[in-house]
Design a protein around this motif. Sequence first.
Motif, PDB file in Angstrom:
ATOM      1  N   ALA A 101       5.693   3.823  14.005  1.00  0.00           N
ATOM      2  CA  ALA A 101       4.952   3.290  14.561  1.00  0.00           C
ATOM      3  C   ALA A 101       4.332   3.013  15.518  1.00  0.00           C
ATOM      4  CB  ALA A 101       6.010   2.076  14.754  1.00  0.00           C
ATOM      5  N   LEU A 105       0.044   3.234  15.740  1.00  0.00           N
ATOM      6  CA  LEU A 105      -0.567   2.508  16.690  1.00  0.00           C
ATOM      7  C   LEU A 105      -1.993   2.805  16.834  1.00  0.00           C
ATOM      8  CD1 LEU A 105       0.308  -0.169  18.495  1.00  0.00           C
ATOM      9  CD2 LEU A 105       1.243   1.726  19.761  1.00  0.00           C
ATOM     10  N   VAL A 108      -4.392   0.919  15.187  1.00  0.00           N
ATOM     11  CA  VAL A 108      -4.274   0.279  14.961  1.00  0.00           C
ATOM     12  C   VAL A 108      -4.812  -0.591  16.345  1.00  0.00           C
ATOM     13  CG1 VAL A 108      -3.531  -1.914  14.298  1.00  0.00           C
ATOM     14  CG2 VAL A 108      -2.430   0.827  13.003  1.00  0.00           C
ATOM     15  N   THR A 109      -4.736  -0.227  16.986  1.00  0.00           N
ATOM     16  CA  THR A 109      -5.440  -1.132  17.944  1.00  0.00           C
ATOM     17  C   THR A 109      -6.255  -0.103  18.636  1.00  0.00           C
ATOM     18  OG1 THR A 109      -3.822   0.767  19.577  1.00  0.00           O
ATOM     19  CG2 THR A 109      -2.496  -1.419  18.727  1.00  0.00           C
ATOM     20  N   GLY A 113      -3.006   2.137  22.340  1.00  0.00           N
ATOM     21  CA  GLY A 113      -1.844   2.505  22.188  1.00  0.00           C
ATOM     22  C   GLY A 113      -0.573   2.077  22.346  1.00  0.00           C
ATOM     23  N   SER A 114      -0.863   0.477  22.842  1.00  0.00           N
ATOM     24  CA  SER A 114       0.769  -0.115  23.500  1.00  0.00           C
ATOM     25  C   SER A 114       0.836  -1.303  22.204  1.00  0.00           C
ATOM     26  CB  SER A 114       0.422  -0.873  24.449  1.00  0.00           C
ATOM     27  OG  SER A 114      -0.966  -1.900  23.914  1.00  0.00           O
ATOM     28  N   LEU A 115       2.492  -1.229  22.628  1.00  0.00           N
ATOM     29  CA  LEU A 115       2.799  -2.117  21.673  1.00  0.00           C
ATOM     30  C   LEU A 115       2.677  -3.727  22.136  1.00  0.00           C
ATOM     31  CD1 LEU A 115       6.686  -0.467  21.330  1.00  0.00           C
ATOM     32  CD2 LEU A 115       4.949  -0.966  19.715  1.00  0.00           C
ATOM     33  N   LEU A 118      -0.485  -4.541  20.046  1.00  0.00           N
ATOM     34  CA  LEU A 118       0.068  -4.141  18.411  1.00  0.00           C
ATOM     35  C   LEU A 118       0.519  -5.601  18.057  1.00  0.00           C
ATOM     36  CD1 LEU A 118       0.196  -3.571  15.735  1.00  0.00           C
ATOM     37  CD2 LEU A 118       2.023  -2.625  16.529  1.00  0.00           C
ATOM     38  N   MET A 121      -1.941  -8.161  17.899  1.00  0.00           N
ATOM     39  CA  MET A 121      -3.096  -8.856  16.303  1.00  0.00           C
ATOM     40  C   MET A 121      -2.418  -8.558  15.489  1.00  0.00           C
ATOM     41  SD  MET A 121      -4.620  -4.481  17.507  1.00  0.00           S
ATOM     42  CE  MET A 121      -5.984  -4.404  16.211  1.00  0.00           C
ATOM     43  N   LEU A 122      -0.469  -8.725  15.237  1.00  0.00           N
ATOM     44  CA  LEU A 122      -0.507  -9.136  15.244  1.00  0.00           C
ATOM     45  C   LEU A 122       0.150 -10.621  15.134  1.00  0.00           C
ATOM     46  CD1 LEU A 122       3.009  -6.532  14.432  1.00  0.00           C
ATOM     47  CD2 LEU A 122       1.137  -6.605  12.516  1.00  0.00           C
TER      48      LEU A 122
END
Length: 134
Positions: A101, A105, A108-109, A113-115, A118, A121-122
């Motif tokens: 992940a 990341l 995707v972001t 790069g931050s959770l 993410l 977005m989910l």
Amino acid sequence: MSTGARAQNLDTTAAALDATQAKFTPEAAMPDPTALQAAQAITTANLFRDMSGLNTMSQVLTKGIEAAASNDKAAGDRAQEALKTATEHLQKMAQIAVDAAGKALPAVTGGTGSLSALGGMLNQGGKTGSDTKS
């Protein structure tokens, strides 16, 4: 017949014994009791043994309980080792997922790069146009 004249003037004094008459006789040796020896031989030969087998059954059951207890302990030890192995495996799998992940990341972001990004977005990806409230 008349009995009145017979029992008159009786002498009831004890006669004195001479010195030789007042001796004790020596003890005689008694023979060995053969019946006692026979009873001891019968009990030693176990002629009156327990035909129910209670003593043997008790020993067998005691050994069985001891074997079951040692098997339970061995099974517990094996289960503990299996749980330890499974826990280590799950930890490795979680670490692989986190590493994957972390590598995906930024793509995707869009480079942040931050959770948190993410997660946002989910959350937004699962909603349809009718579900959103603004």
